[in-house]
Scaffold this active site. Structure first.
Site, PDB file in Angstrom:
ATOM      1  N   ARG A 103       0.851  -1.197   0.000  1.00  0.00           N
ATOM      2  CA  ARG A 103       0.000   0.000   0.000  1.00  0.00           C
ATOM      3  C   ARG A 103       0.879   1.237   0.000  1.00  0.00           C
ATOM      4  O   ARG A 103       1.863   1.308   0.728  1.00  0.00           O
ATOM      5  CB  ARG A 103      -0.857   0.066   1.258  1.00  0.00           C
ATOM      6  N   THR A 107      -1.656   7.434   0.201  1.00  0.00           N
ATOM      7  CA  THR A 107      -2.964   7.321  -0.482  1.00  0.00           C
ATOM      8  C   THR A 107      -3.701   6.037  -0.094  1.00  0.00           C
ATOM      9  O   THR A 107      -4.899   5.920  -0.342  1.00  0.00           O
ATOM     10  CB  THR A 107      -2.764   7.297  -2.005  1.00  0.00           C
ATOM     11  N   ASP A 199       0.971  -3.912  12.026  1.00  0.00           N
ATOM     12  CA  ASP A 199       1.443  -4.171  10.663  1.00  0.00           C
ATOM     13  C   ASP A 199       1.898  -5.632  10.577  1.00  0.00           C
ATOM     14  O   ASP A 199       2.946  -6.009  11.109  1.00  0.00           O
ATOM     15  CB  ASP A 199       2.598  -3.221  10.326  1.00  0.00           C
ATOM     16  N   ASP A 202       5.420  -6.454   9.026  1.00  0.00           N
ATOM     17  CA  ASP A 202       6.506  -6.070   9.939  1.00  0.00           C
ATOM     18  C   ASP A 202       6.613  -7.046  11.103  1.00  0.00           C
ATOM     19  O   ASP A 202       7.711  -7.389  11.543  1.00  0.00           O
ATOM     20  CB  ASP A 202       6.260  -4.661  10.492  1.00  0.00           C
TER      21      ASP A 202
END
Ligand code: PRP
Ligand code: URA
Length: 209
Positions: A103, A107, A199, A202
């Protein structure tokens, strides 16, 4: 929600708690995600068709069963790799494709950078693997690529889904069933799922340190 199958199981509930816990280190996070993915794979296989064949035991012949359709696994890089080992434990003959999508952090639009899937996936059951279904942008783009390459029977497997993401997949791809361990509350202003687990990429790969 239509086309969403929430998978409830005491072991999944316990493991999801481990995944959500911010103090869980990457080693335990990976191990737990693998175990959850095995349970998700079993549930997402519940309606698969089998075909009979004759197998010889050491004592006599009997009826055996094989899965009727070929299986293709397609993790979305990176976090989808965290589900792949568990799915391969269940579908050991599966072929594996990879889709690289990340991503844009401003945006939130999906940016694709890699696509490699097996040939002739038309009659196969395709499991698209990504633990996080947030805005649904990455998943929707991945499904579009898979359809353009002939996939007809796609199942989306996530661990945590947001209502926004489920709605987007339902709108863009009404024939794709979503399997998830949880439907969370909503997205925050940065597109993260609340309460979520942070995340996922991660945390699987330890890149937050
Ligand atoms: C994460 C996650 C999904 C995507 C979900 O990937 O693994 O692929 O975000 O968000 P969306 O539904 O809003 O598209 P990310 O972009 O962080 O890439 P990474 O796994 O390589 O870090
Ligand atoms: N991607 C993640 O890894 N986590 C989220 O909460 C949203 C997108």
């Amino acid at each position: 929600m239509k086309n969403l199958k929430l998978i409830s199981h005491p072991i999944i509930k316990r493991d999801l708690t481990i995944l959500r816990d911010k103090n869980t280190p990457s080693s335990l996070f990976r191990q737990t995600m693998r175990r959850v993915s095995i349970l998700l794979a079993f549930e997402a296989a519940r309606d698969l068709k089998t075909e009979k064949f004759i197998v010889k035991t050491p004592l006599q012949k009997t009826v055996g069963y094989n899965l009727k359709n070929k299986i293709v696994l397609v993790p979305i890089l990176r976090a989808g790799l965290g589900l792949t080992g568990g799915f391969l434990d269940v579908f050991s003959n599966a072929r594996v494709g990879h889709i690289g999508i990340t991503r844009n952090e401003h945006t939130l639009e999906p940016v694709d950078y890699y696509f490699k899937i097996p040939n002739k996936i038309k009659g196969s059951i395709v499991y698209l693997l990504d633990p996080m279904l947030a805005t649904g942008g990455s998943g929707s783009a991945a499904i579009k690529f898979l359809k353009e390459h002939g996939a007809q029977n796609i199942r989306y497997v996530s661990i945590v889904a947001s209502p926004e993401g489920v709605k987007k997949i339902q709108k863009d791809h009404p024939n794709v069933k979503i399997y998830s361990a949880a439907l969370d509350l909503k997205l925050n202003s940065k597109g993260y799922i609340l309460p979520g687990l942070g995340d996922a990429g991660d945390r699987v790969f330890g890149t937050f340190e």
